[in-house]
Design a protein around this motif. Structure first.
Motif, short mmCIF file in Angstrom:
data_model
loop_
_atom_site.label_atom_id
_atom_site.label_comp_id
_atom_site.label_asym_id
_atom_site.label_seq_id
_atom_site.Cartn_x
_atom_site.Cartn_y
_atom_site.Cartn_z
N CYS A 270 -30.74 31.16 -4.88
CA CYS A 270 -29.79 30.50 -5.79
C CYS A 270 -29.40 31.46 -6.90
O CYS A 270 -30.07 32.46 -7.16
N VAL A 271 -28.31 31.13 -7.59
CA VAL A 271 -27.81 31.98 -8.66
C VAL A 271 -27.39 31.15 -9.86
O VAL A 271 -26.86 30.03 -9.71
N PHE A 272 -27.66 31.68 -11.05
CA PHE A 272 -27.10 31.20 -12.30
C PHE A 272 -26.28 32.34 -12.87
O PHE A 272 -26.79 33.45 -13.05
N PHE A 273 -25.02 32.05 -13.20
CA PHE A 273 -24.05 33.11 -13.42
C PHE A 273 -23.19 32.83 -14.64
O PHE A 273 -22.70 31.73 -14.84
N SER B 175 -15.70 28.91 -5.27
CA SER B 175 -15.99 29.58 -6.54
C SER B 175 -16.37 31.04 -6.34
O SER B 175 -16.86 31.44 -5.27
N ASP B 176 -16.17 31.83 -7.39
CA ASP B 176 -16.60 33.23 -7.35
C ASP B 176 -18.12 33.33 -7.43
O ASP B 176 -18.71 34.31 -6.94
N THR B 177 -18.77 32.32 -7.99
CA THR B 177 -20.23 32.35 -8.13
C THR B 177 -20.93 32.45 -6.79
O THR B 177 -21.91 33.19 -6.63
N GLU B 178 -20.43 31.72 -5.80
CA GLU B 178 -21.11 31.68 -4.50
C GLU B 178 -21.13 33.04 -3.81
O GLU B 178 -22.03 33.33 -3.02
N VAL B 179 -20.16 33.89 -4.12
CA VAL B 179 -20.13 35.23 -3.52
C VAL B 179 -21.42 35.98 -3.84
O VAL B 179 -21.92 36.77 -3.01
N LEU B 180 -21.99 35.73 -5.01
CA LEU B 180 -23.17 36.49 -5.44
C LEU B 180 -24.38 36.26 -4.55
O LEU B 180 -25.10 37.21 -4.22
N VAL B 181 -24.62 35.02 -4.15
CA VAL B 181 -25.81 34.77 -3.33
C VAL B 181 -25.67 35.40 -1.95
O VAL B 181 -26.63 35.93 -1.38
N HIS B 182 -24.46 35.37 -1.39
CA HIS B 182 -24.26 35.97 -0.06
C HIS B 182 -24.25 37.50 -0.13
O HIS B 182 -24.74 38.16 0.80
N LEU B 183 -23.73 38.05 -1.22
CA LEU B 183 -23.82 39.50 -1.40
C LEU B 183 -25.27 39.94 -1.49
O LEU B 183 -25.66 40.98 -0.93
N TYR B 184 -26.08 39.16 -2.20
CA TYR B 184 -27.50 39.49 -2.32
C TYR B 184 -28.18 39.42 -0.95
O TYR B 184 -28.99 40.30 -0.61
N GLU B 185 -27.86 38.40 -0.19
CA GLU B 185 -28.42 38.29 1.16
C GLU B 185 -28.11 39.53 2.00
O GLU B 185 -28.95 40.04 2.74
N GLU B 186 -26.88 40.00 1.87
CA GLU B 186 -26.39 41.09 2.73
C GLU B 186 -26.82 42.47 2.23
O GLU B 186 -27.16 43.35 3.03
#
Length: 642
Positions: A73-76, A101-112
């Motif tokens: 999860c992310v807090f942004f 949202s742009d926020t959701e990109v962060l969790v998937h970028l972290y996964e990848e």
């Protein structure tokens, strides 16, 4: 856009209930940063929270946001301007998105990509990613420090927040003055990251990240401005053709929003350029906002109006009279910055943000234009100081002594230019790595010795202890003088002053401010510019002016740089003097910190001097007093102990 906060308590110092309650209090303290919604999440050792100002995906962007399997999860806080292109590439790799949202990109970028994700982000941000499966955390801050992140880590408890007042809602954090930071504050008024005037409270530096597990903690840079690239741009036409698309793209990126966007318009080249490019790429009239000061010496409203008419914007003029000092604005600055803050342009910044926020949630600004394109007079002064170093030192010493004598002759008593020359010659005699610091000096060496005492000065105020201001990257010695002073400004003044002012004063009014000049790709492109296209014939931002000439009225290019400031010495009414008297003398919260006789000198000079002389600057005298008021006001307001 929002504020984030949290506690990661590896040793369970607090019970789960205490930790969650504390984080909720921390989150409430930053309500102004995001009045639209709140989010919180607790799991194992961590409680995290945020306040949201809805800009993108108003309906679906509430946080925390998880990945598909809900184990990350992310807090942004911030905006990711290239999130749509990142989302598209991630979807091709099989990632599934639940929001827009742009926020959701962060969790998937972290996964990848893990922490390598940071290199792919275009935006302003501070975030915390919680990997529940691995029980690890990644916190990061944008390249130039547009969005803040403060933290305290002691005895296994890591606390963080977007603002100091929120962080201190955690009663486990001692409110103690950091004496190691005082030399920086007194000398230049700026305390460089990562330290602050609060002991054991750090500011995560711009372009840095923290990676943390229960038994591991690492803070590291992922971005450091660098000018050692081989410059391939030679001619002016070639440079214009190369830079213009990056400039246009930077503005285009920052137009992404699901709510209306406005823009600051001072009438200067930076904000005017942003407005012209923004309106050019918009299919409707953008709202532009200008502040008109009653004091005409600080008024650029007529030029701003010409720009608005030329660009055909929906223009709004905000009138600010010659203000009587209101103590409430002093405390608003203290509360929202959370630390002593010398820059009095925070006052008009707060007032204009207050008015703009009534009409839009997002406004673009011209911040960063000087840092990228060589606009400050300081840059040219620095080069002159370096040039003077070619003069043999004995001759410089003799000139300096002669100027010191002449400085006190009646015929020169009111010539401020003479004072600047004297200071310039004196500064040129300093060591090379001291000159940028000396050019930003607020208190002289003599004053600092008197303020602190010789023993403390010798231990804390010596040159070698200013290491944070001399932490230069590899290859720095080969850079041109212009690039060296630009680096100093970019690394110290920008994040520790300019961007603090912009973020805190705007977010105090729930307004998001974006700075297209701080676009990462635009910065990398600007590195390719030779010095003679940054400053030419004594004119700063030469290339930017050439690029924008076809798009702006002549008036923009025909007046000197004015800045966004107030004449503090005219602001010192009865209420101002009473507050200064109370904080420095009658109810000084740290009466033993500075000798009373020195405070008397600072007070008297700060109040009485109304005109530059050959030996004294009105700006410096007034702001030395303001610095002391800020310091003791902050100590009182935040109950700081010595």
């Amino acid at each position: 856009m929002c504020g984030i906060t949290g506690i990661i308590d590896w040793k369970n110092t607090l019970s789960n209930t205490e930790r969650q309650s504390t984080v909720l209090s921390m989150n409430q303290a930053i309500f102004h940063r995001g009045p639209d919604a709140a989010g919180e999440f607790s799991h194992q050792y961590a409680s995290l929270a945020m306040r949201r100002l809805s800009i993108i995906d108003e309906a679906g962007g509430d946080q925390p946001i998880f990945n598909e399997t809900r184990d990350i999860c992310v807090f942004f806080n911030g905006e990711i301007y290239n999130f749509l292109s990142l989302k598209k590439s991630l979807e091709k790799k099989g990632h599934q998105f639940a929001t827009h949202s742009d926020t959701e990109v962060l969790v998937h970028l972290y996964e990848e990509y893990g922490k390598a994700m940071l290199e792919k982000l275009q935006g302003m941000f501070a975030f915390c990613i919680y990997d529940l499966k691995k029980n690890q955390f990644l916190l990061a801050r944008d390249r130039f420090g547009e969005k803040p992140l403060y933290y305290h880590f002691q005895n296994g408890m890591f606390s963080f927040s977007s603002e100091i007042q929120s962080l201190l809602e955690n009663k486990q954090i001692e409110r103690k003055l950091n004496h190691d930071a005082l030399p920086y504050y007194f000398r230049t008024s700026l305390v460089p990251e990562p330290i602050t005037l609060l002991k054991n409270v750090q500011s995560l530096p711009a372009g840095h990240f923290i990676f943390m597990t229960k038994n591991y903690f690492k803070e590291e840079a992922y971005f450091i401005p660098n000018y050692d690239k081989k410059i391939f741009l030679k001619s002016e036409p070639e440079a214009i053709e190369y830079i213009t698309p990056f400039l246009e793209k930077a503005v285009e990126r920052q137009m992404v929003s699901d709510v209306p966007i406005g823009a600051f318009l001072s009438g200067g080249i930076d904000s005017s350029s942003v407005v012209a490019l923004l309106q050019k790429q918009s299919n409707q009239k953008i709202k532009t906002f200008n502040v008109r000061f009653e004091d005409q010496a600080f008024d650029e409203s007529a030029i701003a109006k010409k720009v608005a008419e030329h660009c055909e914007t929906d223009h709004h003029e905000i009138f600010i009279p010659n203000l009587d000092f209101d103590e409430s604005i002093f405390w608003k600055i203290v509360d929202h910055v959370g630390l002593p803050f010398r820059d009095t342009s925070a006052i008009p910044s707060f007032l204009v943000s207050q008015e703009i926020s009534k009409q839009v949630k997002v406004a673009l600004s011209g911040d960063g234009g000087d840092e990228l394109f060589g606009g400050y007079d300081l840059f040219q002064w620095y080069q002159k100081m370096i040039g003077l170093k070619r003069v043999p030192r004995p001759i410089l010493s003799l000139v300096n002594q002669s100027l010191a004598v002449a400085q006190h002759t009646p015929i020169l008593n009111n010539i401020s230019f003479f004072r600047k020359i004297k200071r310039g010659v004196n500064t040129s005699m300093a060591d090379l790595d001291e000159i940028p610091i000396a050019l930003n000096e607020m208190f002289s060496t003599t004053q600092m010795k008197n303020i602190s005492g010789n023993d403390f000065y010798n231990n804390a105020f010596t040159n070698e202890n200013y290491s944070l201001l001399k932490n230069y990257p590899q290859g720095f010695e080969d850079w041109s003088p212009l690039r060296k002073i630009m680096y100093y400004r970019l690394q110290h003044t920008l994040p520790s002053n300019m961007l603090i002012k912009v973020d805190r004063m705007s977010m105090a009014n729930s307004l998001e401010v974006r700075a297209p000049f701080l676009d990462a790709e635009l910065f990398e492109a600007s590195v390719q510019l030779p010095d003679n296209l940054l400053v030419k014939d004594g004119v700063g931002k030469y290339l930017l002016r050439k690029i924008m000439q076809p798009h702006l009225p002549k008036a923009v290019f025909e007046h000197p740089k004015m800045g966004f400031s107030i004449p503090l010495y005219k602001y010192q009414n009865k209420v101002f003097k009473q507050l200064a008297q109370r904080l420095l003398f009658d109810e000084n919260p740290l009466p033993n910190l500075i000798p009373k006789v020195e405070l008397e000198k600072i007070y008297q000079k700060g109040i009485s001097l109304k005109k530059d002389t050959a030996t004294e600057s009105v700006f410096q005298s007034a702001h030395q007093l303001w610095m002391m008021m800020m310091l003791f006001g902050w100590v009182e307001r935040f109950n700081i102990k010595e």
